[in-house]
Design an enzyme around this catalytic site. Structure first.
Site, short mmCIF file in Angstrom:
data_model
loop_
_atom_site.label_atom_id
_atom_site.label_comp_id
_atom_site.label_asym_id
_atom_site.label_seq_id
_atom_site.Cartn_x
_atom_site.Cartn_y
_atom_site.Cartn_z
N GLY A 1 -8.18 9.42 9.45
CA GLY A 1 -8.56 9.50 10.85
C GLY A 1 -9.57 10.58 11.19
O GLY A 1 -9.90 10.78 12.35
N LYS B 1 0.88 -1.16 0.00
CA LYS B 1 0.00 0.00 0.00
C LYS B 1 0.92 1.21 0.00
O LYS B 1 1.57 1.52 1.00
CB LYS B 1 -0.91 0.03 1.21
CG LYS B 1 -1.86 1.24 1.16
CD LYS B 1 -2.58 1.50 2.46
CE LYS B 1 -3.38 2.79 2.33
NZ LYS B 1 -3.90 3.25 3.64
N THR C 1 -9.36 3.60 11.88
CA THR C 1 -9.64 4.36 13.09
C THR C 1 -11.01 4.08 13.68
O THR C 1 -11.15 3.87 14.89
CB THR C 1 -9.49 5.86 12.81
OG1 THR C 1 -8.16 6.14 12.37
CG2 THR C 1 -9.78 6.69 14.06
#
Length: 262
Positions: free
Chosen positions: A165, A104, A214
């Protein structure tokens, strides 16, 4: 009744789950392990700076010991890389340590907003694809960049819904719609998904998968939240596959008012 959805295929590998999980912010490695199991996910991202790649069993970087490589594809994450050179170095280090040659690709030099650097991301992707990596790049919801990354051989594109987040959901709908329309590889909506409804919305838009971290990790009950996201992803995908009704500016009666009088 169990929902049945088409499998996700990335670089020739088949996944039954369209939910990808991150492994940061959990209260403990054990909590992370249990949430992964509850989610039904088959791919998990691991930030390379948090993983012990030395073989020395560092107790403060032992996250890999809690992820079964037989059950999950480990997706090394270059989070923390400031430029293409650092991201490429981290990717090579991961392979040397025995992790899959998947990455990633994440490069965000701005510590406040963590927005991905498009130029460095493209440059790194070009190098890694040539070296045989399966590259999943995290990007701004930029249709032009997404198209260019597909053209050089990236296995997916991963546009953000909102900043990492932030839990603000999908604030880039119009751009993501264009990316999906033009896509020749799977589109994974990544970052900012703070509620199961956000994940369902991404799937209803036509995204192939979502990545969540998150919202699950900081929930008071991560296991139940993981299940909620699992169900939302499945529901959103089924809705997309079934064909959502077109929106209308005016009302349309579900029961005709005149025909039954004839």
């Amino acid at each position: 009744m169990s929902l049945s959805i088409q499998p996700l295929i990335i670089a020739g590998r088949t996944f039954q789950s369209r939910l990808i999980l991150g492994t940061g912010k959990f209260s403990s490695p054990e909590a992370m392990r249990d949430a992964l199991a509850a989610s039904g996910a088959e791919m998990v991202t691991v930030a390379l700076r948090r993983a012990d790649l030395s073989g020395k069993k560092d107790p403060f970087a032992n996250i890999l010991e809690f992820i079964d490589p037989e059950k999950f594809l480990l997706l090394p994450n270059t989070s923390g890389a400031m430029n293409a050179a650092e991201a490429v170095r981290l990717s090579r280090l991961a392979v040397a340590a025995g992790l899959p040659k998947w990455v990633k690709l994440e490069i965000h030099p701005d510590p406040r907003y963590l927005l991905p650097d498009p130029i460095e991301t493209f440059n790194a992707a070009e190098i890694l694809v040539k070296e045989g990596f399966t590259v999943l790049p995290y990007i701004n919801a930029d249709p032009v960049l997404a198209k260019r990354l597909q053209e050089i051989g990236c296995a997916t594109v991963m546009p953000l819904g909102s900043p990492i987040g932030s839990n603000r959901g999908i604030q880039t709908r119009d751009q993501i719609r264009i990316i999906i329309e033009q896509a020749t590889v799977p589109v994974v909506v990544d970052a900012g998904l703070g509620a199961p409804s956000h994940a369902a919305e991404a799937m209803e838009l036509g995204a192939d998968a979502v990545l969540v971290n998150t919202a699950i990790a900081i929930a008071s009950d991560p296991n139940r939240m993981a299940v909620a996201f699992k169900m939302a992803v499945e529901a959103g995908r089924v809705a997309y596959e079934s064909g959502l009704a077109a929106q209308s500016k005016t009302a349309s009666a579900t029961s005709p008012l005149m025909a039954f009088l004839d």
